[in-house]
Design an enzyme around this catalytic site. Structure first.
Site, PDB file in Angstrom:
ATOM      1  N   PRO A 169       0.828  -1.208   0.000  1.00  0.00           N
ATOM      2  CA  PRO A 169       0.000   0.000   0.000  1.00  0.00           C
ATOM      3  C   PRO A 169       0.861   1.256   0.000  1.00  0.00           C
ATOM      4  O   PRO A 169       1.835   1.354   0.742  1.00  0.00           O
ATOM      5  CB  PRO A 169      -0.802  -0.129   1.299  1.00  0.00           C
ATOM      6  CG  PRO A 169      -0.841  -1.595   1.561  1.00  0.00           C
ATOM      7  CD  PRO A 169       0.488  -2.117   1.093  1.00  0.00           C
ATOM      8  N   GLU A 170       0.493   2.195  -0.845  1.00  0.00           N
ATOM      9  CA  GLU A 170       1.215   3.461  -0.956  1.00  0.00           C
ATOM     10  C   GLU A 170       0.344   4.570  -0.368  1.00  0.00           C
ATOM     11  O   GLU A 170      -0.661   4.295   0.283  1.00  0.00           O
ATOM     12  CB  GLU A 170       1.597   3.696  -2.415  1.00  0.00           C
ATOM     13  CG  GLU A 170       2.444   2.547  -2.984  1.00  0.00           C
ATOM     14  CD  GLU A 170       2.799   2.696  -4.448  1.00  0.00           C
ATOM     15  OE1 GLU A 170       2.895   3.842  -4.929  1.00  0.00           O
ATOM     16  OE2 GLU A 170       2.984   1.660  -5.123  1.00  0.00           O
ATOM     17  N   LYS A 229       3.590   6.285   4.569  1.00  0.00           N
ATOM     18  CA  LYS A 229       2.885   5.005   4.507  1.00  0.00           C
ATOM     19  C   LYS A 229       2.605   4.432   5.897  1.00  0.00           C
ATOM     20  O   LYS A 229       2.159   3.298   6.022  1.00  0.00           O
ATOM     21  CB  LYS A 229       3.705   4.002   3.693  1.00  0.00           C
ATOM     22  CG  LYS A 229       3.994   4.438   2.255  1.00  0.00           C
ATOM     23  CD  LYS A 229       4.865   3.413   1.549  1.00  0.00           C
ATOM     24  CE  LYS A 229       5.311   3.894   0.180  1.00  0.00           C
ATOM     25  NZ  LYS A 229       6.194   2.910  -0.486  1.00  0.00           N
ATOM     26  N   ARG A 263       1.835 -12.331   4.715  1.00  0.00           N
ATOM     27  CA  ARG A 263       3.277 -12.573   4.587  1.00  0.00           C
ATOM     28  C   ARG A 263       4.084 -12.179   5.827  1.00  0.00           C
ATOM     29  O   ARG A 263       5.298 -12.343   5.860  1.00  0.00           O
ATOM     30  CB  ARG A 263       3.808 -11.859   3.344  1.00  0.00           C
ATOM     31  CG  ARG A 263       3.158 -12.369   2.057  1.00  0.00           C
ATOM     32  CD  ARG A 263       3.749 -11.754   0.813  1.00  0.00           C
ATOM     33  NE  ARG A 263       5.150 -12.142   0.642  1.00  0.00           N
ATOM     34  CZ  ARG A 263       5.914 -11.728  -0.377  1.00  0.00           C
ATOM     35  NH1 ARG A 263       5.404 -10.921  -1.304  1.00  0.00           N
ATOM     36  NH2 ARG A 263       7.164 -12.116  -0.476  1.00  0.00           N
ATOM     37  N   ARG A 319      13.013  -3.217  -8.944  1.00  0.00           N
ATOM     38  CA  ARG A 319      11.555  -3.170  -9.078  1.00  0.00           C
ATOM     39  C   ARG A 319      11.158  -3.287 -10.543  1.00  0.00           C
ATOM     40  O   ARG A 319      11.787  -2.685 -11.416  1.00  0.00           O
ATOM     41  CB  ARG A 319      10.998  -1.847  -8.538  1.00  0.00           C
ATOM     42  CG  ARG A 319      11.429  -1.466  -7.138  1.00  0.00           C
ATOM     43  CD  ARG A 319      10.717  -2.267  -6.074  1.00  0.00           C
ATOM     44  NE  ARG A 319      11.013  -1.756  -4.755  1.00  0.00           N
ATOM     45  CZ  ARG A 319      10.273  -0.856  -4.110  1.00  0.00           C
ATOM     46  NH1 ARG A 319       9.194  -0.362  -4.697  1.00  0.00           N
ATOM     47  NH2 ARG A 319      10.605  -0.443  -2.908  1.00  0.00           N
TER      48      ARG A 319
END
Length: 276
Positions: free
Chosen positions: A2-3, A60, A113, A265
């Site tokens: 999530p950003e 964040k 995770r 990335r």
């Protein structure tokens, strides 16, 4: 992960729920490593009987202010998400920490995770003091951005991903902002001229605001993706121009979107619009 738009949406959802003012009567910790500080025993003691006074965001990070002037700071990392439910709601095996409130409501932290982290501190700067400026605040002026970019030889995407440089941007919104600005992610930051720097400044704000208006980006089904507090999806995934659009035509020029690796990335660009 999530950003800024996703975390902003979660914070707004939490504020609009029945959470504010709730008193914590007990805490259940199913995965102790979620707690970075303090120990589980001290954590349970310090939150016991406290009410949640406010919820806010910094970059964040989600920040819960408790009635004893302590702050619970949460970083969702890859798969963390919250669920505010009643005790009758069946729990998934991926709940790592759960607050139980006096009327039977529960705040559950799901994290498939197990990368999410909680910090209970008296001084928020201990955890977030290293963060860069907020890109959507009025204090984040173009003059400030221009000054920040001076003499920075770092590759553009790598720099924008650096949370100590500017907060809230991750893979999704950096790719989208660079496409909007027609800038290649591998350009050294100090080689951008004034015209394109102004375009990038406004593009960053634009893609973040668009993401907030669409309530964030849900990239797929299942427990590893971003969902809102009530379990609903964001809608920004329907508005993406380049992110995860490899092989699709560029909405601007029609050339096929390509994927490359930048800062370890996956990165998505239009090689015509975003020439190096």
């Amino acid at each position: 992960m999530p950003e800024l738009p996703e975390v902003h949406t979660i914070v707004q959802d939490l504020k609009q729920s029945r959470l504010i003012g709730k008193k914590i009567i007990s805490t259940e910790i199913f995965w102790p490593k979620t707690l970075a500080v303090p120990t589980p025993e001290i954590f349970c003691q310090q939150v016991q009987g406290q009410s949640i006074q406010n919820v806010d965001r910094r970059g964040k990070y989600i920040i819960f202010q408790l009635s004893n002037q302590m702050f619970l700071i949460v970083h969702l990392r890859m798969t963390g998400r919250f669920q505010f439910v009643t005790s009758q709601t069946p729990a998934s095996p991926y709940v790592r920490i759960q607050f139980n409130f006096e009327n039977g409501d529960q705040l559950r932290f799901h994290d498939t995770r197990k990368f999410g982290r909680w910090y209970l501190v008296s001084d928020v700067e201990e955890i977030i003091g290293h963060l860069g400026p907020e890109p959507l605040l009025s204090s984040f002026t173009f003059e400030l951005f221009e000054d920040m970019m001076k003499n920075r030889k770092t590759l553009l995407k790598s720099l924008l991903l650096d949370q100590s440089f500017i907060v809230g941007l991750g893979n999704i919104y950096v790719d989208e902002a660079l496409w909007e600005a027609k800038l290649h992610p591998l350009i050294p930051a100090n080689q951008i001229n004034l015209k394109h720097l102004k375009i990038l400044y406004h593009s960053i704000k634009y893609v973040l605001e668009k993401g907030i208006q669409a309530r964030g980006t849900t990239l797929g089904p299942g427990r590893t993706h971003y969902y809102r507090l009530d379990g609903s999806k964001g809608e920004h995934q329907t508005l993406l121009n380049v992110f995860r659009k490899t092989g699709h035509p560029c909405p601007r020029c029609g050339h096929l979107i390509e994927k490359l690796i930048v800062a370890q990335r996956s990165t998505h660009i239009c090689p015509i619009c975003q020439k190096k």
